[in-house]
Design an enzyme around this catalytic site. Structure first.
Site, PDB file in Angstrom:
ATOM      1  N   SER A   1      37.579  36.428  34.130  1.00 44.14           N
ATOM      2  CA  SER A   1      37.947  37.202  35.495  1.00 44.14           C
ATOM      3  C   SER A   1      39.300  37.194  35.794  1.00 44.14           C
ATOM      4  O   SER A   1      39.802  36.160  35.847  1.00 44.14           O
ATOM      5  CB  SER A   1      36.863  36.766  36.795  1.00 44.14           C
ATOM      6  OG  SER A   1      37.400  37.366  37.941  1.00 44.14           O
ATOM      7  N   SER A   2      39.845  38.284  36.341  1.00 41.65           N
ATOM      8  CA  SER A   2      41.252  38.414  36.791  1.00 41.65           C
ATOM      9  C   SER A   2      41.218  37.351  38.013  1.00 41.65           C
ATOM     10  O   SER A   2      42.308  36.693  38.300  1.00 41.65           O
ATOM     11  CB  SER A   2      41.534  39.897  37.421  1.00 41.65           C
ATOM     12  OG  SER A   2      41.254  40.674  36.561  1.00 41.65           O
TER      13      SER A   2
ATOM     14  N   HIS B   1      38.956  41.968  29.046  1.00 39.23           N
ATOM     15  CA  HIS B   1      39.376  43.584  29.184  1.00 39.23           C
ATOM     16  C   HIS B   1      39.749  43.840  27.616  1.00 39.23           C
ATOM     17  O   HIS B   1      39.532  44.926  27.463  1.00 39.23           O
ATOM     18  CB  HIS B   1      40.502  43.358  30.123  1.00 39.23           C
ATOM     19  CG  HIS B   1      40.268  43.310  31.462  1.00 39.23           C
ATOM     20  ND1 HIS B   1      40.870  42.324  32.270  1.00 39.23           N
ATOM     21  CD2 HIS B   1      39.516  44.045  32.246  1.00 39.23           C
ATOM     22  CE1 HIS B   1      40.370  42.419  33.394  1.00 39.23           C
ATOM     23  NE2 HIS B   1      39.849  43.292  33.706  1.00 39.23           N
TER      24      HIS B   1
END
Ligand code: PAF
Length: 280
Positions: free
Chosen positions: A183-184, A35
């Protein structure tokens, strides 16, 4: 940094200096390096950057998956502040979906394949919320990661079809040292699962190697990838697919520019990944 749940405040700040260019990064929070790379690029390529943090209920077809989705707003805000982000939009569900909300952006074709087939309604939720965010923030450029390859294709198509005045920028997948795509959801894995989840990227590499060595039968490549992942023991394949990179058409004989993609469960945690490969 302006942090607000209110659409009117985002709009007022967005238009305070009308000549300013804006980059937009939509997220569901629990920010990681992937992100942050989108945010950094948005900051480099525009005068200002707006980030949204909203776990969008409309794109989850499984209520446990929605309620388990990881969150750490305080940490996210501090990361964004350190990077120099101007605005963070953190709306409540009622702001995005007020009572009597009944509209939907729904793409035919692309949205029913791969992730759309595995998670019915998922992409209607994504396109509807991203369309709303584009209308609210009116950015010049919007940044999306290649890890969600199908999402990126669909957003680009939505922008073309509906004439949104925004340039969609594709950004590369960020990976952990063992190859696992950031990835979260990785925060939901145990340390052992996180280590074993390297098998996803290894299987994608295996596919590329087989194709580079001359294999052209789609089924053979998918079988080899499935076997490799199954050997790991902890992982359960949801799907592995090889498709045309733009149309997501499947073909028995591999040709052209292809997207090799997969979705794999580690217990309840569903991970996706993909690579693009050009067949000469
Ligand atoms: O990729 C995501 O995190 C989400 O699908 C998005 C684009 C923020 C829409 O909710």
């Amino acid at each position: 940094m302006l942090v607000t749940k209110e659409i009117s405040k985002i709009r007022a700040e967005r238009w305070r200096e009308p000549g300013k260019t804006w980059g937009f990064v939509p997220t569901m929070g629990m920010l990681h390096e992937g992100h942050l790379s989108l945010v950094k690029r948005a900051l480099q390529e525009n005068d200002g950057c707006i980030v949204s943090i909203f776990v969008n209920p409309a794109q989850f077809n499984n209520s446990t998956d929605f309620s388990n989705y990881p969150k750490d707003l305080e940490k996210d805000l501090s990361l964004l502040e350190n990077l120099g982000v101007e605005m963070v939009f953190t709306p409540d569900k009622e702001v995005i979906y007020p009572a009597n909300f009944s509209s939907k952006i729904s793409l035919e074709g692309l949205a029913g394949k791969l992730e759309g087939a595995a998670r019915p309604g998922h992409f209607d939720g994504v396109t509807t919320v991203v369309g709303k965010f584009f209308n609210i923030t009116q950015p010049h450029k919007a940044y999306f990661g290649q890890k969600d390859a199908q999402q990126l294709l669909i957003i680009k198509k939505m922008v073309r079809d509906l004439n949104f005045n925004v340039e969609v920028i594709r950004c590369p997948t960020f990976r952990e040292e063992n190859g696992l795509a950031m990835s979260s959801r990785n925060t939901l894995l145990t340390p052992e699962q996180k280590e074993k989840a390297a098998i996803l990227y290894q299987s994608l590499q295996l596919a590329k190697e087989m194709i580079a060595a001359g294999e052209r039968e789609t089924a053979k490549v998918i079988d080899a990838m499935t076997e490799l992942i199954n050997r790991e023991g902890m992982a359960q394949v949801d799907y592995i697919s090889i498709n045309d990179r733009e149309t997501l058409e499947e073909f028995p004989t591999l040709q052209g520019k292809i997207l090799i993609s997969l979705a794999v469960f580690f217990d309840q945690v569903r991970l996706i990944d993909n690579v693009i490969h050009q067949i000469e």
